[in-house]
Design an enzyme around this catalytic site. Sequence first.
Site, PDB file in Angstrom:
ATOM      1  N   THR A  28      -2.526  34.801  65.460  1.00  0.00           N
ATOM      2  CA  THR A  28      -1.482  35.466  65.733  1.00  0.00           C
ATOM      3  C   THR A  28      -1.023  36.135  64.251  1.00  0.00           C
ATOM      4  OG1 THR A  28       0.160  33.283  65.346  1.00  0.00           O
ATOM      5  CG2 THR A  28      -0.331  33.834  67.565  1.00  0.00           C
ATOM      6  N   PHE A  35      -0.641  33.270  74.065  1.00  0.00           N
ATOM      7  CA  PHE A  35      -0.229  32.969  75.647  1.00  0.00           C
ATOM      8  C   PHE A  35       1.041  32.668  75.530  1.00  0.00           C
ATOM      9  CE2 PHE A  35      -4.497  32.396  77.778  1.00  0.00           C
ATOM     10  CZ  PHE A  35      -4.654  33.704  77.993  1.00  0.00           C
ATOM     11  N   GLN A 101      -9.960  26.602  70.478  1.00  0.00           N
ATOM     12  CA  GLN A 101      -9.793  27.116  71.851  1.00  0.00           C
ATOM     13  C   GLN A 101      -9.975  28.454  71.931  1.00  0.00           C
ATOM     14  OE1 GLN A 101      -6.606  24.769  73.674  1.00  0.00           O
ATOM     15  NE2 GLN A 101      -6.125  24.491  71.724  1.00  0.00           N
ATOM     16  N   HIS A 119     -13.803  26.688  74.661  1.00  0.00           N
ATOM     17  CA  HIS A 119     -13.789  28.555  75.656  1.00  0.00           C
ATOM     18  C   HIS A 119     -14.254  29.512  75.972  1.00  0.00           C
ATOM     19  CE1 HIS A 119      -9.842  25.892  75.859  1.00  0.00           C
ATOM     20  NE2 HIS A 119     -10.912  24.976  76.590  1.00  0.00           N
ATOM     21  N   CYS A 127     -23.676  38.558  83.283  1.00  0.00           N
ATOM     22  CA  CYS A 127     -23.722  38.853  84.844  1.00  0.00           C
ATOM     23  C   CYS A 127     -23.169  37.136  85.668  1.00  0.00           C
ATOM     24  CB  CYS A 127     -24.959  38.807  85.172  1.00  0.00           C
ATOM     25  SG  CYS A 127     -24.510  39.091  87.336  1.00  0.00           S
ATOM     26  N   CYS A 130     -26.524  36.087  88.213  1.00  0.00           N
ATOM     27  CA  CYS A 130     -27.224  36.094  87.210  1.00  0.00           C
ATOM     28  C   CYS A 130     -27.311  35.229  86.105  1.00  0.00           C
ATOM     29  CB  CYS A 130     -28.536  37.283  87.701  1.00  0.00           C
ATOM     30  SG  CYS A 130     -28.176  38.455  86.414  1.00  0.00           S
ATOM     31  N   CYS A 147     -23.694  44.824  86.581  1.00  0.00           N
ATOM     32  CA  CYS A 147     -24.579  44.009  86.255  1.00  0.00           C
ATOM     33  C   CYS A 147     -26.075  45.075  86.885  1.00  0.00           C
ATOM     34  CB  CYS A 147     -25.214  42.480  86.395  1.00  0.00           C
ATOM     35  SG  CYS A 147     -27.143  42.093  86.097  1.00  0.00           S
ATOM     36  N   CYS A 150     -28.627  42.573  89.153  1.00  0.00           N
ATOM     37  CA  CYS A 150     -28.655  42.072  90.089  1.00  0.00           C
ATOM     38  C   CYS A 150     -27.213  42.593  91.110  1.00  0.00           C
ATOM     39  CB  CYS A 150     -28.431  40.454  90.190  1.00  0.00           C
ATOM     40  SG  CYS A 150     -26.893  40.008  89.475  1.00  0.00           S
ATOM     41  N   SER A 189      -0.147  25.019  71.573  1.00  0.00           N
ATOM     42  CA  SER A 189       0.790  23.928  72.083  1.00  0.00           C
ATOM     43  C   SER A 189       0.085  22.772  72.566  1.00  0.00           C
ATOM     44  CB  SER A 189       0.695  24.719  73.737  1.00  0.00           C
ATOM     45  OG  SER A 189      -0.305  24.971  74.510  1.00  0.00           O
TER      46      SER A 189
HETATM   47  P1  NAD Z   1      -0.592  28.617  72.488  1.00  0.00           P
HETATM   48  O1  NAD Z   1      -0.805  29.657  73.475  1.00  0.00           O
HETATM   49  O2  NAD Z   1      -0.837  28.075  74.445  1.00  0.00           O
HETATM   50  O3  NAD Z   1       0.060  28.324  72.170  1.00  0.00           O
HETATM   51  C1  NAD Z   1       0.326  28.628  70.751  1.00  0.00           C
HETATM   52  C2  NAD Z   1       0.706  27.770  69.695  1.00  0.00           C
HETATM   53  O4  NAD Z   1       0.765  28.206  68.626  1.00  0.00           O
HETATM   54  C3  NAD Z   1       1.869  27.464  70.567  1.00  0.00           C
HETATM   55  O5  NAD Z   1       2.529  26.349  69.979  1.00  0.00           O
HETATM   56  C4  NAD Z   1       2.827  28.058  68.851  1.00  0.00           C
HETATM   57  O6  NAD Z   1       4.357  27.927  68.721  1.00  0.00           O
HETATM   58  C5  NAD Z   1       2.123  28.021  67.721  1.00  0.00           C
HETATM   59  N1  NAD Z   1       1.970  29.159  66.858  1.00  0.00           N
HETATM   60  C6  NAD Z   1       1.730  30.526  67.328  1.00  0.00           C
HETATM   61  N2  NAD Z   1       2.109  31.467  66.495  1.00  0.00           N
HETATM   62  C7  NAD Z   1       1.737  30.392  64.895  1.00  0.00           C
HETATM   63  C8  NAD Z   1       1.511  30.216  64.162  1.00  0.00           C
HETATM   64  N3  NAD Z   1       1.185  31.690  63.294  1.00  0.00           N
HETATM   65  N4  NAD Z   1       0.999  29.643  63.309  1.00  0.00           N
HETATM   66  C9  NAD Z   1       1.394  28.213  63.700  1.00  0.00           C
HETATM   67  N5  NAD Z   1       0.962  28.349  65.001  1.00  0.00           N
HETATM   68  C10 NAD Z   1       2.215  29.158  65.516  1.00  0.00           C
HETATM   69  O7  NAD Z   1      -2.033  28.519  72.622  1.00  0.00           O
HETATM   70  P2  NAD Z   1      -3.397  27.351  72.840  1.00  0.00           P
HETATM   71  O8  NAD Z   1      -3.128  25.848  72.991  1.00  0.00           O
HETATM   72  O9  NAD Z   1      -4.713  28.500  72.216  1.00  0.00           O
HETATM   73  O10 NAD Z   1      -4.130  27.721  74.803  1.00  0.00           O
HETATM   74  C11 NAD Z   1      -3.932  28.477  75.041  1.00  0.00           C
HETATM   75  C12 NAD Z   1      -5.037  29.619  75.441  1.00  0.00           C
HETATM   76  O11 NAD Z   1      -4.722  30.361  74.526  1.00  0.00           O
HETATM   77  C13 NAD Z   1      -6.343  28.521  75.216  1.00  0.00           C
HETATM   78  O12 NAD Z   1      -7.567  29.068  76.223  1.00  0.00           O
HETATM   79  C14 NAD Z   1      -7.172  30.301  74.231  1.00  0.00           C
HETATM   80  O13 NAD Z   1      -8.353  30.571  74.833  1.00  0.00           O
HETATM   81  C15 NAD Z   1      -5.871  31.369  75.304  1.00  0.00           C
HETATM   82  N6  NAD Z   1      -5.914  32.235  73.575  1.00  0.00           N
HETATM   83  C16 NAD Z   1      -6.685  32.572  72.765  1.00  0.00           C
HETATM   84  C17 NAD Z   1      -6.108  33.677  71.598  1.00  0.00           C
HETATM   85  C18 NAD Z   1      -7.156  34.046  70.886  1.00  0.00           C
HETATM   86  O14 NAD Z   1      -8.156  33.747  71.561  1.00  0.00           O
HETATM   87  N7  NAD Z   1      -6.611  34.962  69.886  1.00  0.00           N
HETATM   88  C19 NAD Z   1      -5.556  34.143  72.051  1.00  0.00           C
HETATM   89  C20 NAD Z   1      -4.135  33.709  73.228  1.00  0.00           C
HETATM   90  C21 NAD Z   1      -4.100  33.166  74.027  1.00  0.00           C
END
Ligand code: NAD
Length: 244
Positions: A28, A35, A101, A119, A127, A130, A147, A150, A189
């Site tokens: 973030t 999310f 993740q 993930h 695709c 295929c 694709c 196919c 989370s």
């Molecule tokens: P989540 O959105 O469920 O939770 C994020 C957590 O991080 C929250 O508890 C929040 O309070 C905390 N948070 C936010 N900013 C923060 C910071 N600067 N420092 C510390 N904590 C912070 O995300 P999740 O648990 O990773 O799971 C949800 C799914 O979201 C995963 O499957 C992932 O693939 C996907 N996702 C990925 C991305 C990415 O690749 N950047 C972005 C959005 C969602």
Amino acid sequence: MQEKIRQLSQWITESKYTVVFTGAGMSTESGLPDFRSPKGLYKGKDPRDLASVYAMNTMARDFYDYYRMRINNIKKVKPHEGYKILVRWERLKLINAVITQNVDGFHLSTGQDQVVELHGSLKRAFCSECNKEYPASSILDQDIPICKECRGKLKPGVILYGEPLKTFPMEMANLHTSKADLFIVIGSSLEVSPANYFPVEAQRNGAKLVIINLESNSLTDEADLFIKGSALDTLNTLNRILYR
Ligand code: NAD
């Protein structure tokens, strides 16, 4: 807070096998929304409804628009200093592996070597029929990307809701988790299953469990240490303490 960070720095230096487990909160501060925050919503829709095989098949236009937006967002931003700190720590053997993740590819693009992308990654596409691999740009180029071989629909290289995780990353994540004596969760989370099983399993195997997060999550009460703070600030402070 400072005391807790000092404690963690001591555990990192004493540990024989440290695993860092990251979630959307790790990115973030690079400008990618997670999310759970209101900013994480897309055109008023919960991204968890759009990020599914069902959405790809029944509302393809919304599905691909959503993924085009996410792929373009990743291109606009850069991994923050916290990612570089984790690379440094790996080179110095302070940490052994990162399980993520996240699908932004930031750990790999920063130069982290031992990374498990549970993930998948938005840097790739496949695709859906295929399985031929394409660059993510193929999703940007066509309205409903198809694709060339196919005519199957292209799928972003990520695990969609409702899909099982891939075997190889699961095996690698299991291996690192079984070896860990220190397991640090950053910015998750821990609501997504089965990924949220790894911290539980690490603690069950005897590892110390540390959570760094802006707010409580389902494991903060059981964790050996909960640092309530931002990923970037905490990693910067830890890095300063480790190199003082
Ligand atoms: P989540 O959105 O469920 O939770 C994020 C957590 O991080 C929250 O508890 C929040 O309070 C905390 N948070 C936010 N900013 C923060 C910071 N600067 N420092 C510390 N904590 C912070 O995300 P999740 O648990 O990773 O799971 C949800 C799914 O979201 C995963 O499957 C992932 O693939 C996907 N996702 C990925 C991305 C990415 O690749 N950047 C972005 C959005 C969602």
